[in-house]
Design a protein around this motif. Sequence first.
Motif, PDB file in Angstrom:
ATOM      1  N   LEU A 103     -62.593  38.902  64.194  1.00  0.00           N
ATOM      2  CA  LEU A 103     -61.327  38.779  63.467  1.00  0.00           C
ATOM      3  C   LEU A 103     -61.564  38.816  61.956  1.00  0.00           C
ATOM      4  N   ASP A 104     -62.579  38.107  61.490  1.00  0.00           N
ATOM      5  CA  ASP A 104     -62.900  38.134  60.059  1.00  0.00           C
ATOM      6  C   ASP A 104     -63.194  39.554  59.591  1.00  0.00           C
ATOM      7  N   GLN A 105     -63.967  40.281  60.377  1.00  0.00           N
ATOM      8  CA  GLN A 105     -64.289  41.667  60.019  1.00  0.00           C
ATOM      9  C   GLN A 105     -63.042  42.544  60.014  1.00  0.00           C
ATOM     10  N   ALA A 106     -62.193  42.384  61.008  1.00  0.00           N
ATOM     11  CA  ALA A 106     -60.986  43.214  61.095  1.00  0.00           C
ATOM     12  C   ALA A 106     -60.044  42.929  59.926  1.00  0.00           C
ATOM     13  N   TRP A 107     -59.852  41.642  59.603  1.00  0.00           N
ATOM     14  CA  TRP A 107     -58.993  41.301  58.467  1.00  0.00           C
ATOM     15  C   TRP A 107     -59.582  41.844  57.170  1.00  0.00           C
ATOM     16  N   ASP A 108     -60.898  41.768  57.018  1.00  0.00           N
ATOM     17  CA  ASP A 108     -61.548  42.302  55.819  1.00  0.00           C
ATOM     18  C   ASP A 108     -61.314  43.804  55.710  1.00  0.00           C
ATOM     19  N   ILE A 155     -55.899  48.664  63.614  1.00  0.00           N
ATOM     20  CA  ILE A 155     -56.584  47.431  63.221  1.00  0.00           C
ATOM     21  C   ILE A 155     -55.712  46.222  63.569  1.00  0.00           C
ATOM     22  N   LEU A 156     -54.417  46.300  63.234  1.00  0.00           N
ATOM     23  CA  LEU A 156     -53.502  45.199  63.544  1.00  0.00           C
ATOM     24  C   LEU A 156     -53.381  44.979  65.049  1.00  0.00           C
ATOM     25  N   ASP A 157     -53.344  46.049  65.819  1.00  0.00           N
ATOM     26  CA  ASP A 157     -53.301  45.917  67.281  1.00  0.00           C
ATOM     27  C   ASP A 157     -54.549  45.196  67.788  1.00  0.00           C
ATOM     28  N   HIS A 158     -55.693  45.564  67.224  1.00  0.00           N
ATOM     29  CA  HIS A 158     -56.953  44.922  67.619  1.00  0.00           C
ATOM     30  C   HIS A 158     -56.942  43.441  67.236  1.00  0.00           C
ATOM     31  N   ILE A 159     -56.458  43.137  66.042  1.00  0.00           N
ATOM     32  CA  ILE A 159     -56.352  41.750  65.600  1.00  0.00           C
ATOM     33  C   ILE A 159     -55.459  40.966  66.559  1.00  0.00           C
ATOM     34  N   ASN A 160     -54.340  41.544  66.929  1.00  0.00           N
ATOM     35  CA  ASN A 160     -53.426  40.859  67.850  1.00  0.00           C
ATOM     36  C   ASN A 160     -54.063  40.618  69.211  1.00  0.00           C
ATOM     37  N   GLU A 161     -54.795  41.603  69.722  1.00  0.00           N
ATOM     38  CA  GLU A 161     -55.480  41.440  71.009  1.00  0.00           C
ATOM     39  C   GLU A 161     -56.497  40.300  70.943  1.00  0.00           C
ATOM     40  N   LEU A 162     -57.263  40.277  69.854  1.00  0.00           N
ATOM     41  CA  LEU A 162     -58.251  39.216  69.690  1.00  0.00           C
ATOM     42  C   LEU A 162     -57.581  37.853  69.559  1.00  0.00           C
ATOM     43  N   ALA A 163     -56.481  37.799  68.823  1.00  0.00           N
ATOM     44  CA  ALA A 163     -55.765  36.529  68.633  1.00  0.00           C
ATOM     45  C   ALA A 163     -55.225  35.998  69.961  1.00  0.00           C
ATOM     46  N   VAL A 164     -54.721  36.888  70.801  1.00  0.00           N
ATOM     47  CA  VAL A 164     -54.222  36.475  72.119  1.00  0.00           C
ATOM     48  C   VAL A 164     -55.368  35.906  72.958  1.00  0.00           C
ATOM     49  N   GLU A 165     -56.503  36.591  72.947  1.00  0.00           N
ATOM     50  CA  GLU A 165     -57.653  36.106  73.710  1.00  0.00           C
ATOM     51  C   GLU A 165     -58.152  34.774  73.160  1.00  0.00           C
ATOM     52  N   GLU A 166     -58.209  34.663  71.829  1.00  0.00           N
ATOM     53  CA  GLU A 166     -58.632  33.412  71.204  1.00  0.00           C
ATOM     54  C   GLU A 166     -57.697  32.269  71.606  1.00  0.00           C
ATOM     55  N   HIS A 167     -56.410  32.519  71.550  1.00  0.00           N
ATOM     56  CA  HIS A 167     -55.424  31.502  71.919  1.00  0.00           C
ATOM     57  C   HIS A 167     -55.612  31.074  73.378  1.00  0.00           C
ATOM     58  N   ARG A 168     -55.806  32.038  74.258  1.00  0.00           N
ATOM     59  CA  ARG A 168     -56.007  31.740  75.675  1.00  0.00           C
ATOM     60  C   ARG A 168     -57.244  30.871  75.876  1.00  0.00           C
ATOM     61  N   LEU A 169     -58.326  31.228  75.201  1.00  0.00           N
ATOM     62  CA  LEU A 169     -59.555  30.446  75.342  1.00  0.00           C
ATOM     63  C   LEU A 169     -59.395  29.041  74.770  1.00  0.00           C
ATOM     64  N   ARG A 170     -58.698  28.921  73.665  1.00  0.00           N
ATOM     65  CA  ARG A 170     -58.504  27.597  73.053  1.00  0.00           C
ATOM     66  C   ARG A 170     -57.578  26.717  73.896  1.00  0.00           C
ATOM     67  N   GLN A 171     -56.629  27.334  74.586  1.00  0.00           N
ATOM     68  CA  GLN A 171     -55.713  26.571  75.447  1.00  0.00           C
ATOM     69  C   GLN A 171     -56.455  25.965  76.633  1.00  0.00           C
ATOM     70  N   SER A 172     -57.516  26.608  77.049  1.00  0.00           N
ATOM     71  CA  SER A 172     -58.284  26.113  78.191  1.00  0.00           C
ATOM     72  C   SER A 172     -59.485  25.299  77.718  1.00  0.00           C
ATOM     73  N   HIS A 173     -59.354  24.622  76.573  1.00  0.00           N
ATOM     74  CA  HIS A 173     -60.473  23.911  75.943  1.00  0.00           C
ATOM     75  C   HIS A 173     -61.120  22.863  76.841  1.00  0.00           C
ATOM     76  N   ALA A 174     -60.392  22.330  77.792  1.00  0.00           N
ATOM     77  CA  ALA A 174     -60.971  21.319  78.670  1.00  0.00           C
ATOM     78  C   ALA A 174     -62.037  21.919  79.586  1.00  0.00           C
ATOM     79  N   THR A 175     -61.977  23.202  79.802  1.00  0.00           N
ATOM     80  CA  THR A 175     -62.923  23.848  80.712  1.00  0.00           C
ATOM     81  C   THR A 175     -63.829  24.847  79.998  1.00  0.00           C
ATOM     82  N   HIS A 176     -64.052  24.646  78.705  1.00  0.00           N
ATOM     83  CA  HIS A 176     -64.923  25.570  77.972  1.00  0.00           C
ATOM     84  C   HIS A 176     -66.336  25.569  78.545  1.00  0.00           C
TER      85      HIS A 176
END
Length: 78
Positions: free
Chosen positions: A42-47, A6-27
């Motif tokens: 992420l909410d489901q995984a943390w729950d 579960i933690l590995d999955h959370i980390n993978e999602l967080a990395v992808e989220e961060h990458r997408l947010r960093q490219s916010h100018a081209t969303h």
Amino acid sequence: MDDKSILDHINELAVEEHRLRQSHATHTSDDRRRLELIERELDQAWDLLRQRRARSEFGEDPDDARERSVDEVEGYLQ
């Protein structure tokens, strides 16, 4: 699924989220949809992780914890 998975999955999602947010100018609309899905997942995984940890703490089987629906998880008051 165990806590580490579960933690590995959370980390993978967080990395992808961060990458997408960093490219916010081209969303694109696809990026915005993906971000929304990531946030919900992420909410489901943390729950699920919290459920497992609570069950362990109180001597119950953590494997009895089940992923709850997005609507159920999103409906909780923080």
